[in-house]
Design an enzyme around this catalytic site. Structure first.
Site, PDB file in Angstrom:
ATOM      1  N   HIS A  48      56.347  42.366  56.617  1.00 53.98           N
ATOM      2  CA  HIS A  48      55.226  43.180  57.102  1.00 53.98           C
ATOM      3  C   HIS A  48      54.914  43.006  58.576  1.00 53.98           C
ATOM      4  CE1 HIS A  48      53.732  44.538  53.102  1.00 53.98           C
ATOM      5  NE2 HIS A  48      54.243  43.386  52.701  1.00 53.98           N
ATOM      6  N   LYS A  65      40.243  48.733  62.329  1.00 52.66           N
ATOM      7  CA  LYS A  65      41.388  47.916  61.918  1.00 52.66           C
ATOM      8  C   LYS A  65      41.106  46.513  62.418  1.00 52.66           C
ATOM      9  CE  LYS A  65      43.967  50.867  64.350  1.00 52.66           C
ATOM     10  NZ  LYS A  65      45.203  51.255  63.688  1.00 52.66           N
ATOM     11  N   ARG A  66      41.932  45.513  62.025  1.00 50.73           N
ATOM     12  CA  ARG A  66      41.739  44.178  62.581  1.00 50.73           C
ATOM     13  C   ARG A  66      41.790  44.250  64.110  1.00 50.73           C
ATOM     14  NH1 ARG A  66      41.773  39.739  59.069  1.00 50.73           N
ATOM     15  NH2 ARG A  66      41.407  38.581  60.989  1.00 50.73           N
ATOM     16  N   LYS A  95      47.137  46.036  68.840  1.00 55.49           N
ATOM     17  CA  LYS A  95      46.551  47.297  68.363  1.00 55.49           C
ATOM     18  C   LYS A  95      45.819  48.034  69.487  1.00 55.49           C
ATOM     19  CE  LYS A  95      46.066  45.558  63.593  1.00 55.49           C
ATOM     20  NZ  LYS A  95      46.835  46.487  62.726  1.00 55.49           N
ATOM     21  N   THR A 149      48.318  51.690  57.686  1.00 54.89           N
ATOM     22  CA  THR A 149      47.986  52.448  56.478  1.00 54.89           C
ATOM     23  C   THR A 149      46.654  53.174  56.663  1.00 54.89           C
ATOM     24  OG1 THR A 149      47.190  50.347  55.590  1.00 54.89           O
ATOM     25  CG2 THR A 149      49.289  51.141  54.775  1.00 54.89           C
ATOM     26  N   LYS A 161      45.149  57.145  55.651  1.00 54.59           N
ATOM     27  CA  LYS A 161      43.862  57.512  55.033  1.00 54.59           C
ATOM     28  C   LYS A 161      43.170  58.571  55.878  1.00 54.59           C
ATOM     29  CE  LYS A 161      43.825  52.813  53.405  1.00 54.59           C
ATOM     30  NZ  LYS A 161      43.470  51.416  53.771  1.00 54.59           N
TER      31      LYS A 161
HETATM   32  C1  26V Z   1      49.630  36.049  58.583  1.00 52.07           C
HETATM   33  C2  26V Z   1      48.841  34.956  58.340  1.00 52.07           C
HETATM   34  C3  26V Z   1      49.143  33.709  59.079  1.00 52.07           C
HETATM   35  C4  26V Z   1      48.064  32.680  59.005  1.00 52.07           C
HETATM   36  C5  26V Z   1      47.384  32.582  57.682  1.00 52.07           C
HETATM   37  C6  26V Z   1      46.905  33.877  57.117  1.00 52.07           C
HETATM   38  C7  26V Z   1      47.816  35.040  57.399  1.00 52.07           C
HETATM   39  C8  26V Z   1      47.622  36.227  56.725  1.00 52.07           C
HETATM   40  C9  26V Z   1      48.440  37.314  56.969  1.00 52.07           C
HETATM   41  C10 26V Z   1      49.434  37.235  57.923  1.00 52.07           C
HETATM   42  C11 26V Z   1      50.358  38.390  58.210  1.00 52.07           C
HETATM   43  C12 26V Z   1      49.751  39.682  58.118  1.00 52.07           C
HETATM   44  C13 26V Z   1      50.787  40.743  58.291  1.00 52.07           C
HETATM   45  C14 26V Z   1      50.200  42.097  58.052  1.00 52.07           C
HETATM   46  O1  26V Z   1      49.066  42.226  57.643  1.00 52.07           O
HETATM   47  N1  26V Z   1      50.971  43.119  58.319  1.00 52.07           N
HETATM   48  C15 26V Z   1      50.511  44.484  58.157  1.00 52.07           C
HETATM   49  O2  26V Z   1      51.024  44.967  56.938  1.00 52.07           O
HETATM   50  C16 26V Z   1      50.631  46.303  56.676  1.00 52.07           C
HETATM   51  C17 26V Z   1      51.121  46.670  55.296  1.00 52.07           C
HETATM   52  O3  26V Z   1      52.518  46.717  55.287  1.00 52.07           O
HETATM   53  C18 26V Z   1      51.161  47.222  57.756  1.00 52.07           C
HETATM   54  O4  26V Z   1      50.691  48.521  57.505  1.00 52.07           O
HETATM   55  C19 26V Z   1      50.679  46.764  59.129  1.00 52.07           C
HETATM   56  O5  26V Z   1      51.292  47.541  60.143  1.00 52.07           O
HETATM   57  C20 26V Z   1      51.032  45.305  59.338  1.00 52.07           C
HETATM   58  O6  26V Z   1      50.461  44.818  60.540  1.00 52.07           O
END
Ligand code: 26V
Length: 835
Positions: A379, A570-571, A576, A678, A682
């Site tokens: 992801h 978004k985050r 971004k 995503t 929406k």
């Molecule tokens: C990384 C970490 C690292 C530290 C601990 C917690 C944590 C939680 C999540 C992540 C990685 C997050 C990656 C992510 O959210 N990717 C997003 O995934 C979406 C669904 O596929 C995609 O639409 C977004 O473009 C992408 O940024």
């Protein structure tokens, strides 16, 4: 794929209800209010908080009761079937609210309306009492929730496995323009949407050491001893399908230790320590980690990952053994684990361990089974987000798993050596272990080696994985790699959140779009119908009114519904580029100051999202947004042309109000950085037009909407790479009058008069030749595209036509389509026939 709909009037018939011991909904509501919850039944037109909470709980239980029989029936049907089953393993499920979703899927709207009528209240008010289940950070977690919804809709045999965090995504509020985090104790009022299944509790090992012993056949085998164990207790949540007699399960694990087994371990008589140890174990499922690079490498996070993986695999294996005994020869054919990013990648060595150490398989058999049932979804392309665990930590916490990973690596490096004989550099590059003073395990490589499928989440993202991050692996195993462009569920993100549009769509293209979004294509011919466009615009206006009320309630800022609603939620992350959006607002502000307002369209700009608590720059961006908004909204010159807010505590339930009201969707990441996105989908479904770069799924959105119905700007991914070789933002700034001016407004302290230098970190970043996000490079193109947006907005007919064509083109972005592709190409599973 078949998706038979049963007649809902059948399933809700009086006889059926009676046979289940259920009364009609109004009576059930009364019963739960007065008997189950022991509340008084004389609520009338009560706006009282506490009455409303009781009503919410009583209604939730009444609705849940109607799911339970189908839920149990689906579970038994799935267990009885010999078809392959899928387990979606994810550290995050961003479910949001369940009540309205269940009411919609059970077709209970009218009954609920009638039941609430006697209490003088409406569903919208009662539904608002539900805390969001915010068990995720953003896109990755919400995707998991949309996927489960689609799996139920398609009647696929899929179980979600996750963690029942006591505290979900933090609550954000703003103080003096800055983000402040508060804990999200979402379970404090109880959770009617879960059922505890204590009988399926599993034991999870940590720490200890590995020793060898001789088994009863005289073979030497390793075993994990002196471990500190924790219990995993499952809580099941129902995932109802859309009016289709299917209710799948999301199983969430809570960490605990029973006093019994704990006190025995502490039989030295240290009672307080024994009780404290209970606390220790429960830490594991206490809190969701915010996605934050600074949190990388934390021991508790690795514990969470292993806890989820081990509990879930044991659960599946126990059901397998109950049915098939100790014969695992078909386990790989009959089960599939989809790994949501590398977070559950320990599933590879853990399944090996369980098969070998607990069920006596030899390495080769176990490896055959494991690599037949693991599939990995990536992801992110951001290198800092790729997970690596220190070998030191791993060997302390999960000693047996480390041995297995070393063995996987040794065997894998032989394969590398066959492909590239004698190439030491290639071995070093591809090794699962990153060598150095402090060696690390590369979790993505472990996931790739252990899986039969590796997929990206949008066309461009998969291409970039194949040619960049995972190039060597793609050369070695090209057929493992595949793309599955993300999608979202139209049942929550269109039908539920936009009732006005739902009714218009039902009338125009029929109701079939709710479980087959390709049907929405039939909307396209209506784009040129003037009367239809008027109705379209009226619906948008009503949704804008609803959002304006919410914005006023949350921020005190009055949005004018005749303005264009321009939204980025978004985050908060540098890639971004919320900063790019702010720079454009400053440009508009500067024009207004100079009286250069020709062709300007009045706008309400809304930005929302959470910054990871340790991500300093992201938090400073939040402060800048708030401070710019403060100046703009206080300036009488802006009053008729520009409003801006930072929307606090953005979450699933806010998006349900925001996306139907949005006219312009900001998808402005640096090309090559957003895996998919995503939110962009929406917005498109709800008729927003997108201003965006050629990044992630934007590319596919533009193709499906038609190029002429998308506001494109900026460099593409290749151009960004090329530019970075010689990037000189200061030259771009001085060569462009508008940019020079807006930068000097920002740098002169207009937005931070009492705190000089506050935003230097941000302006310094923008001006740096090493700015990874090349924001200044895209600014001219962005400003020009925004001018085109404004010009187009003035032509109402054209705008509405484009808006309709966006909704009409959104069929591809249903998560039903995505899940059908997973089911066919990766999982090889079919719908379970109804009873
Ligand atoms: C990384 C970490 C690292 C530290 C601990 C917690 C944590 C939680 C999540 C992540 C990685 C997050 C990656 C992510 O959210 N990717 C997003 O995934 C979406 C669904 O596929 C995609 O639409 C977004 O473009 C992408 O940024």
């Amino acid at each position: 794929m078949s998706n038979t709909l049963t007649d809902p009037t059948d399933s809700a018939s009086h006889d059926d209800l009676e046979s289940l011991g259920l009364l009609d909904l109004p009576s059930e509501l009364k019963r739960h209010l007065t008997i189950t919850l022991g509340h008084r039944n004389d609520i009338q037109r009560s706006q009282n908080e506490s009455d409303q909470r009781y009503l919410y709980r009583a209604l939730a239980i009444a609705v849940r009761d109607r799911l339970v029989p189908t839920w149990q029936e689906t579970w038994s049907r799935m267990n009885a079937s010999d078809d392959r089953k899928v387990y979606y393993l994810s550290l995050e499920f961003l479910i949001g609210r369940s009540l309205t979703n269940a009411i919609q899927n059970l077709d209970l709207d009218d009954d609920v309306h009638e039941a609430l009528h006697r209490y003088g209240t409406e569903l919208e008010q009662i539904a608002d009492r539900e805390h969001d289940a915010g068990l995720g950070n953003g896109g990755l977690g919400r995707l998991a929730a949309c996927f489960l919804d689609s799996c139920s809709n398609l009647q696929l045999p899929v179980i979600g496995y996750g963690i029942r965090y006591e505290y979900g995504m933090f609550h954000q509020h703003i103080e003096h323009g800055r983000q402040v985090e508060d804990p999200d104790h979402w379970l404090r009022d109880g959770n009617p949407w879960e059922i505890e299944r204590a009988e399926n509790t599993r034991r999870i090992r940590f720490y200890g050491r590995v020793e060898n012993y001789y088994d009863d056949k005289g073979t030497m085998r390793p075993r994990w001893v002196e471990s500190h164990d924790v219990l995993a207790v499952p809580f099941d949540m129902p995932i109802p399908g859309y009016r289709n007699e299917t209710v799948n399960t999301l199983r969430l694990w809570k960490a605990s230790t029973t006093d019994v087994f704990n006190l025995r371990e502490f039989n030295a008589g240290s009672y307080p320590e024994a009780v404290a140890a209970k606390n220790d174990a429960e830490q594991i499922s206490m809190v969701l980690y915010p996605n934050d690079a600074s949190e990388n490498g934390k021991e508790l996070r690795l514990k969470q990952q292993y806890f989820l993986v081990s509990a879930s695999l044991q659960d599946v294996i126990e059901r397998w053994v109950e049915k098939n005994g100790e014969d695992f020869s078909e386990f790989g054919q009959k089960n599939c684990f989809q790994l949501n990013d590398t977070h559950p990648a320990c599933a590879v060595p853990e399944l090996m361990r369980l098969l070998m150490d607990e069920h006596g398989l030899e390495w080769d058999e176990a490896w055959e089974v494991t690599t037949r049932c693991m599939a990995y979804t990536n992801h992110t392309l951001l290198p800092e987000a790729l997970e690596r665990w220190s070998v030191g930590l791993f060997s302390r916490l999960l000693p047996r798993l480390l041995d297995i990973i070393y063995e996987i690596n040794a065997r894998f490096l032989k394969v590398v050596d066959q492909q590239w004989p004698g190439d030491i550099e290639m071995r070093r590059e591809m090794s699962l272990i990153e060598e150095g003073d402090n060696p690390h395990i590369r979790m993505a490589y472990l996931a790739i080696v252990g899986s039969f499928s590796v997929n990206g989440v949008a066309g461009l993202h998969t291409q970039l994985l194949e040619s960049g991050l995972f190039k060597n692996f793609h050369t070695l195993w090209p057929r493992k790699f595949n793309n599955k462009t993300n999608g979202v569920t139209q049942r929550r993100w269109l039908s539920h959140c936009n009732p006005g549009l739902r009714e218009l769509l039902n009338e125009t293209v029929g109701e079939g779009w709710q479980n087959d979004l390709t049907k929405i294509r039939d909307l396209a011919p209506h784009a040129t119908d003037a009367a239809f466009r008027d109705r379209w615009q009226d619906i948008k206006l009503a949704n804008k009114k609803r959002l304006a009320d919410l914005v006023f309630k949350n921020t005190g800022v009055q949005f004018d519904t005749s303005f264009m609603f321009d939204v980025q939620v978004k985050r908060i992350h540098e890639y971004k580029r919320q900063l790019l959006n702010v720079l454009h607002v400053i440009h508009l502000y500067d024009r207004i100051q100079r009286g250069d307002t020709a062709g300007m369209v009045p706008r309400c700009v809304l930005i929302g999202g959470k910054a990871a608590p340790g991500y300093h720059v992201a938090k400073l961006i939040v402060k800048l947004i708030n401070d710019v908004a403060g100046v703009v909204n206080a300036d009488p010159k802006c009053h008729d042309l520009l409003k801006m807010v930072f929307f606090p505590n953005y979450r699933v339930s806010s998006m349900e109000i925001i996306c139907p009201a949005t006219e312009l969707s900001e998808q402005i990441s640096t090309a090559g950085k957003e895996a998919s996105g995503t939110g962009n989908m929406k917005f498109m479904m709800n008729g927003s037009l997108t201003i965006g770069t050629l990044d992630g799924a934007n590319i596919e959105i533009r193709e499906n909407a038609g190029e002429e119905n998308f506001f494109l700007f900026g460099l593409d991914a290749e151009e960004v790479t090329e530019l970075k070789k010689d990037y000189r933002p200061n030259e771009i700034i001085s060569a462009d009058e508008d940019i020079t001016r807006l930068m000097s407004v920002l740098e002169s302290g207009t937005f931070n008069p009492t705190n000089p230098g506050l935003f230097d970190l941000l302006t310094g970043g923008l001006r740096s030749p090493h700015d990874p996000w090349v924001t200044i490079a895209d600014l001219r193109s962005y400003i020009d595209a925004q001018a085109t947006v404004a010009k187009t907005y003035l032509d109402k007919d054209r705008w509405n036509e484009m808006s309709i064509l966006n909704t009409a083109g959104s069929g591809w972005f249903s998560s039903d389509r995505t899940i059908q592709q997973y089911a066919q190409d990766i999982w090889d599973v079919r719908a379970l026939p109804s009873k």
